[in-house]
Design a protein around this motif. Sequence first.
Motif, mmCIF file in Angstrom:
data_model
loop_
_atom_site.group_PDB
_atom_site.id
_atom_site.type_symbol
_atom_site.label_atom_id
_atom_site.label_comp_id
_atom_site.label_asym_id
_atom_site.label_seq_id
_atom_site.Cartn_x
_atom_site.Cartn_y
_atom_site.Cartn_z
ATOM 1 N N GLY A 50 41.272 37.863 35.067
ATOM 2 C CA GLY A 50 40.497 36.778 35.665
ATOM 3 C C GLY A 50 40.875 36.420 37.085
ATOM 4 O O GLY A 50 40.267 35.533 37.669
ATOM 5 N N LEU A 51 41.866 37.095 37.672
ATOM 6 C CA LEU A 51 42.277 36.769 39.036
ATOM 7 C C LEU A 51 41.336 37.402 40.053
ATOM 8 O O LEU A 51 40.934 38.553 39.906
ATOM 9 C CB LEU A 51 43.712 37.253 39.287
ATOM 10 C CG LEU A 51 44.787 36.550 38.459
ATOM 11 C CD1 LEU A 51 46.144 37.209 38.687
ATOM 12 C CD2 LEU A 51 44.850 35.073 38.810
ATOM 13 N N PRO A 52 40.990 36.656 41.101
ATOM 14 C CA PRO A 52 40.096 37.204 42.131
ATOM 15 C C PRO A 52 40.866 38.033 43.149
ATOM 16 O O PRO A 52 42.050 37.798 43.396
ATOM 17 C CB PRO A 52 39.511 35.952 42.785
ATOM 18 C CG PRO A 52 40.593 34.929 42.640
ATOM 19 C CD PRO A 52 41.284 35.235 41.329
ATOM 20 N N ASN A 53 40.179 38.987 43.735
ATOM 21 C CA ASN A 53 40.763 39.804 44.784
ATOM 22 C C ASN A 53 39.629 40.451 45.571
ATOM 23 O O ASN A 53 38.492 40.475 45.128
ATOM 24 C CB ASN A 53 41.692 40.869 44.193
ATOM 25 C CG ASN A 53 42.837 41.224 45.131
ATOM 26 O OD1 ASN A 53 42.795 40.949 46.319
ATOM 27 N ND2 ASN A 53 43.868 41.838 44.574
ATOM 28 N N LYS A 54 39.948 40.997 46.730
ATOM 29 C CA LYS A 54 38.958 41.695 47.548
ATOM 30 C C LYS A 54 38.453 42.916 46.790
ATOM 31 O O LYS A 54 39.200 43.564 46.053
ATOM 32 C CB LYS A 54 39.556 42.139 48.879
ATOM 33 C CG LYS A 54 40.002 41.001 49.761
ATOM 34 C CD LYS A 54 38.818 40.313 50.356
ATOM 35 C CE LYS A 54 39.247 39.175 51.263
ATOM 36 N NZ LYS A 54 38.258 38.152 51.359
ATOM 37 N N MET A 55 37.211 43.234 47.003
ATOM 38 C CA MET A 55 36.564 44.338 46.309
ATOM 39 C C MET A 55 37.334 45.650 46.487
ATOM 40 O O MET A 55 37.478 46.422 45.540
ATOM 41 C CB MET A 55 35.140 44.485 46.817
ATOM 42 C CG MET A 55 34.350 45.579 46.176
ATOM 43 S SD MET A 55 32.658 45.649 46.771
ATOM 44 C CE MET A 55 32.877 46.044 48.480
ATOM 45 N N ASP A 56 37.848 45.890 47.686
ATOM 46 C CA ASP A 56 38.490 47.177 47.949
ATOM 47 C C ASP A 56 39.901 47.308 47.374
ATOM 48 O O ASP A 56 40.568 48.314 47.583
ATOM 49 C CB ASP A 56 38.497 47.478 49.448
ATOM 50 C CG ASP A 56 39.271 46.457 50.255
ATOM 51 O OD1 ASP A 56 39.790 45.482 49.681
ATOM 52 O OD2 ASP A 56 39.355 46.640 51.489
ATOM 53 N N THR A 57 40.362 46.306 46.635
ATOM 54 C CA THR A 57 41.679 46.410 45.997
ATOM 55 C C THR A 57 41.588 46.907 44.561
ATOM 56 O O THR A 57 42.609 47.069 43.904
ATOM 57 C CB THR A 57 42.411 45.052 45.997
ATOM 58 O OG1 THR A 57 41.660 44.126 45.211
ATOM 59 C CG2 THR A 57 42.585 44.522 47.408
ATOM 60 N N PHE A 58 40.397 47.139 44.062
ATOM 61 C CA PHE A 58 40.219 47.533 42.672
ATOM 62 C C PHE A 58 40.096 49.047 42.462
ATOM 63 O O PHE A 58 39.747 49.487 41.388
ATOM 64 C CB PHE A 58 38.992 46.832 42.072
ATOM 65 C CG PHE A 58 39.224 45.371 41.788
ATOM 66 C CD1 PHE A 58 39.917 44.967 40.655
ATOM 67 C CD2 PHE A 58 38.767 44.402 42.655
ATOM 68 C CE1 PHE A 58 40.128 43.633 40.385
ATOM 69 C CE2 PHE A 58 38.969 43.054 42.403
ATOM 70 C CZ PHE A 58 39.660 42.666 41.260
ATOM 71 N N TYR A 59 40.359 49.848 43.499
ATOM 72 C CA TYR A 59 40.276 51.296 43.323
ATOM 73 C C TYR A 59 41.424 51.791 42.455
ATOM 74 O O TYR A 59 42.550 51.313 42.561
ATOM 75 C CB TYR A 59 40.313 52.016 44.675
ATOM 76 C CG TYR A 59 39.092 51.778 45.511
ATOM 77 C CD1 TYR A 59 37.852 52.249 45.103
ATOM 78 C CD2 TYR A 59 39.163 51.083 46.704
ATOM 79 C CE1 TYR A 59 36.718 52.030 45.866
ATOM 80 C CE2 TYR A 59 38.038 50.867 47.477
ATOM 81 C CZ TYR A 59 36.821 51.344 47.053
ATOM 82 O OH TYR A 59 35.701 51.122 47.805
ATOM 83 N N CYS A 60 41.142 52.777 41.615
ATOM 84 C CA CYS A 60 42.164 53.381 40.772
ATOM 85 C C CYS A 60 43.152 54.168 41.632
ATOM 86 O O CYS A 60 42.773 54.715 42.673
ATOM 87 C CB CYS A 60 41.528 54.333 39.758
ATOM 88 S SG CYS A 60 40.598 53.500 38.483
ATOM 89 N N PRO A 61 44.405 54.270 41.207
ATOM 90 C CA PRO A 61 45.389 55.044 41.969
ATOM 91 C C PRO A 61 44.973 56.506 42.178
ATOM 92 O O PRO A 61 45.307 57.095 43.201
ATOM 93 C CB PRO A 61 46.659 54.968 41.110
ATOM 94 C CG PRO A 61 46.483 53.765 40.259
ATOM 95 C CD PRO A 61 45.007 53.604 40.055
#
Length: 151
Positions: A50-61
Amino acid sequence: MDSLSFSLSIPLDKDGFLEMECDYCKGRFMLSKKTFDDDNNLDFFCPICGLPNKMDTFYCPEVLEIARQVATNYAMDEIYKQFSKTFKGFNKNGLVKMSMKKPKHVSVSELYTPINEYKMLHLDCCDINIKATSFDDSIGVYCPICGGTRL
């Protein structure tokens, strides 16, 4: 300084979803390409924690590693080009002879296939579909757009 851009294709599953990973909880989930590409979504909420973050931080390693490999190969090519020009200038006077072998490219990993089994979930609050594991669904997920819960 000039800017460069590289294009990478993130693999989609058969339903048009891409696998994402939260930078905080490391939980994995899938968003539809349509939801991900929507310009109105500058930030996302992690459906798991549920924590928010910038869209570009959700890429898989795995995707970030491929991007690193492509950038490394580009940098090595540019360094080789610049040093080759320098060595040609040194070699003209005849006193010093220099040469340089072209560096080998880092092998770029194959695009991966998502490893988790995901379940399609519809979130009524923003009328979108996401995919999460059955376990995450059983404890409740958050809407990546508004942060609301689906219990």
